[in-house]
Design an enzyme around this catalytic site. Structure first.
Site, PDB file in Angstrom:
ATOM      1  N   GLN A 105      13.692  53.934  38.571  1.00 27.55           N
ATOM      2  CA  GLN A 105      12.745  53.269  39.485  1.00 27.55           C
ATOM      3  C   GLN A 105      12.875  51.745  39.411  1.00 27.55           C
ATOM      4  OE1 GLN A 105       8.706  55.206  39.911  1.00 27.55           O
ATOM      5  NE2 GLN A 105       9.050  55.525  37.734  1.00 27.55           N
ATOM      6  N   VAL A 106      12.802  51.223  38.202  1.00 25.14           N
ATOM      7  CA  VAL A 106      12.859  49.767  38.029  1.00 25.14           C
ATOM      8  C   VAL A 106      14.295  49.271  38.178  1.00 25.14           C
ATOM      9  CG1 VAL A 106      12.421  47.878  36.403  1.00 25.14           C
ATOM     10  CG2 VAL A 106      10.782  49.765  36.581  1.00 25.14           C
ATOM     11  N   ASP A 114      26.090  54.460  28.698  1.00 26.11           N
ATOM     12  CA  ASP A 114      25.297  55.593  28.186  1.00 26.11           C
ATOM     13  C   ASP A 114      24.550  55.171  26.920  1.00 26.11           C
ATOM     14  OD1 ASP A 114      24.232  57.921  27.277  1.00 26.11           O
ATOM     15  OD2 ASP A 114      26.116  59.065  27.296  1.00 26.11           O
ATOM     16  N   TYR A 161      14.599  56.615  27.825  1.00 24.00           N
ATOM     17  CA  TYR A 161      14.188  58.022  27.811  1.00 24.00           C
ATOM     18  C   TYR A 161      12.710  58.000  28.182  1.00 24.00           C
ATOM     19  CZ  TYR A 161      13.567  62.796  26.126  1.00 24.00           C
ATOM     20  OH  TYR A 161      13.307  64.142  26.037  1.00 24.00           O
ATOM     21  N   TYR A 168       7.215  59.249  22.436  1.00 18.77           N
ATOM     22  CA  TYR A 168       7.764  58.259  23.381  1.00 18.77           C
ATOM     23  C   TYR A 168       7.301  56.854  22.986  1.00 18.77           C
ATOM     24  CZ  TYR A 168       7.925  55.491  27.708  1.00 18.77           C
ATOM     25  OH  TYR A 168       8.124  54.500  28.623  1.00 18.77           O
TER      26      TYR A 168
HETATM   27  P1  NDP Z   1      12.982  55.990  35.174  1.00 22.12           P
HETATM   28  O1  NDP Z   1      12.688  57.230  34.415  1.00 22.12           O
HETATM   29  O2  NDP Z   1      12.714  55.905  36.617  1.00 22.12           O
HETATM   30  O3  NDP Z   1      14.505  55.585  34.947  1.00 22.12           O
HETATM   31  C1  NDP Z   1      15.080  55.650  33.692  1.00 22.12           C
HETATM   32  C2  NDP Z   1      16.509  55.236  33.827  1.00 22.12           C
HETATM   33  O4  NDP Z   1      17.108  55.333  32.530  1.00 22.12           O
HETATM   34  C3  NDP Z   1      17.325  56.131  34.777  1.00 22.12           C
HETATM   35  O5  NDP Z   1      18.233  55.325  35.490  1.00 22.12           O
HETATM   36  C4  NDP Z   1      18.070  57.029  33.807  1.00 22.12           C
HETATM   37  O6  NDP Z   1      19.307  57.485  34.287  1.00 22.12           O
HETATM   38  C5  NDP Z   1      18.305  56.032  32.680  1.00 22.12           C
HETATM   39  N1  NDP Z   1      18.677  56.720  31.451  1.00 22.12           N
HETATM   40  C6  NDP Z   1      18.028  57.700  30.802  1.00 22.12           C
HETATM   41  N2  NDP Z   1      18.748  58.090  29.730  1.00 22.12           N
HETATM   42  C7  NDP Z   1      19.866  57.323  29.741  1.00 22.12           C
HETATM   43  C8  NDP Z   1      20.998  57.246  28.912  1.00 22.12           C
HETATM   44  N3  NDP Z   1      21.154  58.053  27.861  1.00 22.12           N
HETATM   45  N4  NDP Z   1      21.944  56.331  29.197  1.00 22.12           N
HETATM   46  C9  NDP Z   1      21.827  55.519  30.262  1.00 22.12           C
HETATM   47  N5  NDP Z   1      20.788  55.556  31.098  1.00 22.12           N
HETATM   48  C10 NDP Z   1      19.815  56.445  30.826  1.00 22.12           C
HETATM   49  O7  NDP Z   1      12.229  54.813  34.377  1.00 22.12           O
HETATM   50  P2  NDP Z   1      11.418  53.588  34.961  1.00 22.12           P
HETATM   51  O8  NDP Z   1      12.279  52.810  35.881  1.00 22.12           O
HETATM   52  O9  NDP Z   1      10.103  54.070  35.423  1.00 22.12           O
HETATM   53  O10 NDP Z   1      11.163  52.764  33.617  1.00 22.12           O
HETATM   54  C11 NDP Z   1      11.728  51.485  33.399  1.00 22.12           C
HETATM   55  C12 NDP Z   1      11.238  50.968  32.055  1.00 22.12           C
HETATM   56  O11 NDP Z   1       9.820  50.847  32.065  1.00 22.12           O
HETATM   57  C13 NDP Z   1      11.583  51.854  30.859  1.00 22.12           C
HETATM   58  O12 NDP Z   1      11.869  51.035  29.758  1.00 22.12           O
HETATM   59  C14 NDP Z   1      10.296  52.600  30.586  1.00 22.12           C
HETATM   60  O13 NDP Z   1      10.201  52.982  29.223  1.00 22.12           O
HETATM   61  C15 NDP Z   1       9.263  51.552  30.956  1.00 22.12           C
HETATM   62  N6  NDP Z   1       7.983  52.084  31.364  1.00 22.12           N
HETATM   63  C16 NDP Z   1       7.911  53.056  32.334  1.00 22.12           C
HETATM   64  C17 NDP Z   1       6.700  53.588  32.715  1.00 22.12           C
HETATM   65  C18 NDP Z   1       6.604  54.653  33.751  1.00 22.12           C
HETATM   66  O14 NDP Z   1       5.465  55.015  34.111  1.00 22.12           O
HETATM   67  N7  NDP Z   1       7.699  55.160  34.297  1.00 22.12           N
HETATM   68  C19 NDP Z   1       5.431  53.105  32.092  1.00 22.12           C
HETATM   69  C20 NDP Z   1       5.619  52.064  31.111  1.00 22.12           C
HETATM   70  C21 NDP Z   1       6.852  51.582  30.769  1.00 22.12           C
HETATM   71  P3  NDP Z   1      19.412  58.852  35.160  1.00 22.12           P
HETATM   72  O15 NDP Z   1      18.964  58.468  36.550  1.00 22.12           O
HETATM   73  O16 NDP Z   1      20.852  59.199  35.066  1.00 22.12           O
HETATM   74  O17 NDP Z   1      18.506  59.843  34.503  1.00 22.12           O
END
Ligand code: NDP
Length: 295
Positions: free
Chosen positions: A11-12, A35, A60, A124
């Protein structure tokens, strides 16, 4: 300037791939290109690309699944950020990293500030806190942006779930005793770009201090209030037929999930607004703008 962006499909990350464009050469990497579950490979990737700035929204983020998937959650959320920070430190690069209100236990009766004592109540949150601490320990120039309740027009999130359920069901039961500020991924990405411009100048002038900033929308609501806001806007837009007639407020105890959630997810954005001369928009005005793009 070369910017390495991880998690560009999230998302971000998806929004950052756009808002960072005017700042330099953005290398937007997806999971197969960078990765985070493979620290050695990640280290080699960073060394090969040799970025001036690393922006790391990849994480994650499966909060409930993390309860039984602890090792992977820690690998991606703590070990990988440590590797990114170590590599940044070697090259005097800057690391911009994202964290969460889930580093707190939510027992404070007011928005949490950056300096409040952390105490995550789920795996988490523990893994994200370990990531923050690992970055800090490397001495790399860094910025940790803590956000909450992220949604976007794309991806899996509460907004998309409520729109689907409101089309299918007359009655919804939504948790009303957890409060926070829903935050649009676009707002996070735009704010990051704004901040980054200033930080790059501060680094040139040798006045930059690494640190944590809370980055959320202004205002607060519950998941129930968020759901009501979504359905109200969707109804005004009149595009999607909605079956939903009533959204019942329920307590957290009536919606059991594997991971415990903090009741208070509110974060104070005062430090961010003062340091970067910003005024964060209210959660509901940002929600409306996001939903306008979905029709
Ligand atoms: P998303 O779940 O939308 O996206 C996570 C991203 O991380 C995806 O692109 C995913 O790839 C990638 N990812 C996961 N595992 C791996 C890996 N092993 N190697 C490389 N890439 C990986 O997250 P958000 O955009 O919502 O979150 C952005 C940040 O904000 C994160 O740090 C999260 O912890 C933090 N955050 C998010 C909140 C929320 O409500 N979502 C709330 C508070 C903080 P793929 O598409 O391939 O799965």
């Amino acid at each position: 300037m070369k910017i390495l962006l991880t998690g560009c499909s999230g998302q971000v990350g998806w929004e950052l791939a756009r808002t960072l464009l005017p700042l330099g050469d953005v290398i937007a990497a997806n999971r197969s290109e960078a990765d985070l579950s493979d620290p050695d490979g990640l280290r080699r990737t960073v060394q090969k690309l040799n970025p001036d700035v690393i922006v790391n929204p990849a994480a994650y983020t499966a909060v409930d699944k993390a309860e039984t998937d602890r090792d992977l959650a820690f690998l991606v959320n703590a070990e990988a950020p440590r590797v990114l920070a170590e590599e940044a430190a070697k090259k005097s690069a800057l690391l911009v990293h994202y964290s969460t209100d889930y580093v707190f236990d939510g027992t404070k009766n007011a928005p949490s500030t950056e300096d409040d004592v952390t105490h995550p109540v789920n795996v988490y949150g523990q893994s994200k806190l370990a990531g923050e601490q690992a970055i800090q320990a490397t001495g790399a120039d860094h910025l940790i942006l803590r956000t909450s309740w992220v949604y976007a027009a794309r991806g899996q999130n509460f907004l998309k779930t409520i729109l689907r359920l409101a089309a299918e069901r007359e009655e919804l039961n939504i948790v009303a005793d957890q409060i926070g500020s829903p935050t649009w991924a676009r707002l996070i990405a735009e704010t990051t770009a704004h901040i980054l411009r200033q930080i790059l100048l501060e680094r040139q002038q040798d006045v930059f201090n690494s640190g944590i900033y809370n980055l959320t929308s202004a205002g607060e609501t519950s998941w129930h209030g968020f759901a009501q806001g979504i359905v109200e806007i969707a109804r005004q837009q009149g595009v999607q037929p909605l079956k939903n007639r009533v959204i019942n407020p329920i307590p957290t105890t009536a919606y059991p999930v594997p991971a415990k959630r903090p009741l208070n997810s509110r974060l104070s954005t005062e430090r961010l607004e003062q340091h970067f001369d910003l005024k964060m928009p209210s959660w509901d005005s940002a929600l409306r703008l996001c939903m306008e793009e979905m029709v």
